[in-house]
Structure formats: C-alpha cells, structure tokens
Motif scaffolding. Structure first.
Motif: not given
Length: 304
Positions: A291, A207, A182, A184, A287, A211, A231, A199, A228-229, A202
């Motif tokens: 997700e 997750y 994840n 974000p 992602g 980042y 964002s 968030v 994954g993601l 997840l």
C-alpha cells in the motif's frame, strides 16, 4: 530491553486501568477551554492528561513530558526535582538528568468519539534526551474499547489485553505485505486530486472502508487484521496535515516499522522528518509495504 523502558511500559499499563475506569463516567461535556492545537477540550481530556502527567513524572527515569493538551513541555530540574515549563525541544545542560527519558503523549486521542461510545485511545512516544524522531526509542498506545488493550513497541510490537484483573500477552503484531483495509482521513472536499485518485484506486481493488475518526482504533484495526492503509493527507484547509508529529505520528510510525510496515508523508520516511515545535503536524500514510508503494507511486508522480 532497557529497564527504564520496561518501567515506563508498566506505568502505562497501570494508567490504562485507571483511565478505563475514568471513561465509565457520564461526563462527556465540552469545556470553555481549548488545547494547544485549538481543539475544544472535554472534561475527560483534562482529567486524563493530569492522570498521565502525574504518573509519568513520578518515575525516576523520566526527565520530562509534553502533552497534546498543553503548549509547553514540563521538565524536571536537575538539582531539586521541581518542575519547569519550557517550549524548547531539548533539555539544556542545567536540566538534563542522567539516564532520563522524555515522553510525549496524547492523553485521549479521538475524544470527540467519547459521547457516541466509540473506541478511543492514548498514544505515547518515548524519546531519549530530545523530542525528535531520531531520539525515539519506544512507543505505545492504549485502546479503550469492548476490551482494554495495550500495544507496546521496542524491539518488537507486543499486544496485551487486560482480562480477569491481569494483563496477558496476545503475542507480537506483524503486518503482511498487503492488506484489505482502507482508512482515509480528512474532509473529502479538501482532498487533492492525487489523493482522491489514491483512495479510489484502493476501493477499485476491493479494499474495505474502515474509518472511525479515531487514529488509535483505526490503526489498531489495521495492525490486528495484518494490513491495509491509514492516510491523513495534506488538504486545502490543512496543508501541513492535522496529526501531530511528537504525540501521534512518530509513535505510530515507530510501531508500524517495527511491525514490518512503512510510514511516510507521501514521499519521505516519517521518522526522518525534523520537528521545529512541540505541536508540529505532518501528512502521514501508514500501512503495509504494498500500500505504501502505491502511495509513493502517486505522490512521487505528483512532484514531476
């Protein structure tokens, strides 16, 4: 694959080697100038921009370029091959070149990480005749990290590494339907209630936070780890998001879709969005399919 795209990919690989050498310098200082988006420029931003501009405009198949560091696009004129600046998104009839492509690029994405020695990158969108999502035909990015790597996307997403003085393929990158990472973006105090819910949900599912503050290394890690993601939502201080469509969002949306993932602005497919200016920005979510389904569920519910 179109021979013109192969030529551009070859140029990007050569530029990657040159830029990797540039990044070995000690010059991590800021300049007094800002780019077209208002970000303070590093000396290395300006040098990287010039290296890519010069190399790409030398290619006969390239009719023009636009850079995240400049306010206007730069087109070749039809008759004398001189250059003309333009804020228009499309070549007019007097400027168009047969069999020419346009390239939008971010010369050094995440350059604020440079002085702390974290990975940074370059991003490229290759457009056929107009700077718009519907005209995007290929994309690529470079990762300047412990290894020099390039990812090239046309029919598939090819992962290449530079080793022993030559490029070698590591094969195709493909996302699984669900991942574990994840990433974000945006300042948390400016997130909406819905985004905080996304968030937190997840993380509640196990997750892991990954980042760095650089779009290239974070999205590259999700691709390499197969899901994954990433964002970067609309926030109270940036209601249209921060990331630019032509230079960052559209190229990565193209790459993620080719790798079996999805890319949306919360509700709509990113590559269906219009672009009214060279530096337009948008919220973005990229992602694996599961997700992105979670993003849609929360953001579509927000609209009800």
């Amino acid at each position: 694959m179109d021979s013109r795209i192969l030529e551009i990919f070859s140029c990007i690989k050569q530029c990657a080697i040159t830029l990797q050498e540039l990044l070995q310098c000690d010059d991590s200082g800021y300049l007094a100038s800002t780019n077209a988006s208002g970000d303070t420029q590093l000396a290395v931003d300006v040098r990287a921009d010039r290296i890519l501009e010069d190399a790409l405009l030398k290619l006969a198949c390239v009719g023009g370029v636009c850079s995240e560091e400049k306010s206007s696009a730069l087109y070749k004129q039809k008759v004398d091959s001189s250059l003309v600046e333009s804020t228009f998104l499309q070549l007019d009839s007097s400027q168009s070149l047969e069999s020419s492509l346009l390239i939008a690029y971010d010369p050094l994405d995440g350059s604020s990480l440079f002085d702390s020695n974290l990975s940074v990158g370059s991003i490229f969108g290759i457009y056929n005749g107009a700077f718009s999502a519907s005209a995007l035909v290929a994309a690529a990015y470079i990762v300047y990290g412990p290894r020099l790597e390039v990812v090239l996307a046309c029919e598939r997403v090819e992962h290449c590494v530079y080793s022993g003085g030559q490029w070698r393929s590591k094969g195709a990158l493909q996302l699984e339907s669900k991942g574990k990472l994840n990433a974000p973006g945006g300042t948390q105090k400016h997130w909406s209630k819905e985004h905080k819910e996304l968030v937190e949900s997840l993380f509640a599912k196990g997750y892991r936070l990954r980042y760095s503050g650089g779009m290239v290394p974070d999205l590259h890690q999700i691709l390499c780890k197969k899901g994954g993601l990433f964002s970067y939502p609309a926030t109270s201080d940036a209601p249209n998001g921060k990331l630019r469509k032509l230079f960052e969002v559209f190229p990565f949306a193209f790459i993620y879709e080719r790798a079996g993932g999805e890319a949306i602005n919360g509700r709509e497919r990113l590559l269906s969005l219009s672009c009214d200016g060279l530096h337009d920005s948008t919220p973005c979510f990229l992602g694996s399919t599961e997700e992105i389904a979670q993003v849609r569920a929360i953001y579509m519910n927000k609209e009800r």
